[in-house]
Enzyme design. Sequence first.
Site, PDB file in Angstrom:
ATOM      1  CG  LEU A  80      -1.765   1.166   1.589  1.00  9.76           C
ATOM      2  CD1 LEU A  80      -2.790   1.409   0.498  1.00  9.76           C
ATOM      3  CD2 LEU A  80      -2.498   0.937   2.928  1.00  9.76           C
ATOM      4  NE  ARG A 126      23.483  -8.491  38.864  1.00 16.35           N
ATOM      5  CZ  ARG A 126      24.798  -8.533  38.739  1.00 16.35           C
ATOM      6  NH1 ARG A 126      25.441  -9.700  38.607  1.00 16.35           N
ATOM      7  NH2 ARG A 126      25.493  -7.415  38.737  1.00 16.35           N
ATOM      8  CG  HIS A 185      17.735  -8.444  31.666  1.00 17.64           C
ATOM      9  ND1 HIS A 185      16.358  -8.435  31.706  1.00 17.64           N
ATOM     10  CD2 HIS A 185      18.075  -9.736  31.432  1.00 17.64           C
ATOM     11  CE1 HIS A 185      15.897  -9.657  31.489  1.00 17.64           C
ATOM     12  NE2 HIS A 185      16.923 -10.458  31.330  1.00 17.64           N
ATOM     13  N   GLY A 186      19.738  -4.612  33.842  1.00 17.47           N
ATOM     14  CA  GLY A 186      20.931  -3.775  34.009  1.00 17.47           C
ATOM     15  C   GLY A 186      21.746  -3.743  32.721  1.00 17.47           C
ATOM     16  N   GLY A 187      23.052  -3.700  32.850  1.00 16.38           N
ATOM     17  CA  GLY A 187      23.939  -3.600  31.685  1.00 16.38           C
ATOM     18  C   GLY A 187      23.769  -4.759  30.720  1.00 16.38           C
ATOM     19  CD  GLU A 231      -0.322  -5.004   9.881  1.00 20.10           C
ATOM     20  OE1 GLU A 231      -1.520  -5.056  10.188  1.00 20.10           O
ATOM     21  OE2 GLU A 231       0.373  -6.000   9.676  1.00 20.10           O
ATOM     22  CD  GLU A 258       1.510   9.079  16.226  1.00 21.79           C
ATOM     23  OE1 GLU A 258       1.707   8.166  15.389  1.00 21.79           O
ATOM     24  OE2 GLU A 258       2.270   9.270  17.194  1.00 21.79           O
TER      25      GLU A 258
END
Length: 397
Positions: A127, A271, A353-355, A378, A382
């Site tokens: 399109l 962690r 997850h940090g760094g 698609e 807006e």
Amino acid sequence: MPIDFSFTPDQEAFRQAVRTFLEREVVPVLGRMDEEEEFPAETVRRMQEEGYFGVPVPEEYGGLGLGKVGYALLLEELGRVDASHGTIVGAHTSLGTTPLLYYGTEEQKRRWLLPAAQGKKLLAFSLTEPGSGSDSGAVRTRAEREGDGWVVTGNKIYVSNGKEADTIVLIAANDPALGPKGGVTAFLLDRGDPGFSVGRCEKKMGLHGTSTAELVLDHVRLGPERVLGEVGRGFVVAMTTLDVGRVSLGAASLGAMEAALSEALTFTSQRTQFGRPISELEVVQFRLADMAMKIQALRYLVYHAAAHQDRMGTDPASWSRTERAEKTREASTVKCLGSEWASEVIDQALQLHGGLGYIRGTPIERAYRDARISEIFEGTNEIQRLVVARDLLTRGA
Ligand SMILES: Cc1cc2nc3c(=O)[nH]c(=O)nc-3n(C[C@H](O)[C@H](O)[C@H](O)COP(=O)(O)OP(=O)(O)OC[C@H]3O[C@@H](n4cnc5c(N)ncnc54)[C@H](O)[C@@H]3O)c2cc1C
């Protein structure tokens, strides 16, 4: 309006089969696909063999006959593992098979839909043009009558599957002066049609497994059998097609959110900082809870909209004005909220997850890059808000 919804044993079995298949065959190729920016031809072929390129298409036309709910299940599962594979399936199924199923003649269904649903041919939908994006009724690719056929000339851009597709549903202007109300027609363009070539393929931030191609049409001659739907009704064909695509995009967003939450849960439980797992911090728990709430809300929205589309059937001529309006508003809602929530949830999961979340090659890093496009393609969000607002002002809340 029915609100209750539960999956049948067959739908649950289908979900499980898809999940097992994707874990076994698709997950292993993703790192390389993303790094090398390669169309995953082998896994696409395997998915075609499994019938995953014809899930909502009735069995008589070569599909699995699982309707929009079955298709949403597929997209949700694809969303959990990879947006590129989801986009390849979506561009083919939502955007390629839907207009054929809804508007094709029996002959067109036999010639184009059947092999596509069987996984023997790949489809795309075109399109967008350089001068016509959100203003999609302003297409300038010109279709001029020649005898009982057509000569099509122009340039299309950003076509997912554009490089690989065997057939493309092409939206062109038969009468630019009339615009979307009578001046736009849908055509079926085959790869080998003289005058048709694939132009530039874009480099992208994400979706590295998909092609996003320019199409060049230089006096492509198409016979009358290539008109899909009525002459002058191509804008309606395109918008009805996008209603299906927008719900499936919501389903893919749902899967991506589930995967992000799952990774965030695992990581934050493992962690340890300041002597304890970070999942014991209330601020982390609040983030995880917010993610889970959005997932639950989106799950209801997606499957409600998919089930509604199933109940409406595949003959647009049988739909009332109210049904059409409700379907369109639901599709825009699902697409807009789903894509924005996916971006938020994946961003939060990455933050947790940090760094490590920023390191190339982790699933969350790829998901972050992949998710952003769903707010744009698609129809940008807006445009989805405009669709909802117009319906509000016409039909009320
Ligand atoms: C990876 C990728 C895959 C794609 N795949 C396909 C495909 O398979 N087939 C296809 O046809 N197209 C495809 N597209 C095109 C996509 O649908 C368009 O990019 C999208 O609809 C936006 O059009 P545009 O890029 O021209 O942006 P514009 O329309 O130029 O918009 C620019 C900005 O202006 C805003 N805007 C425009 N008009 C209004 C308005 N009236 N009110 C408020 N804000 C407005 C937009 O929301 C946006 O923020 C793809 C694009 C990408 C990047």
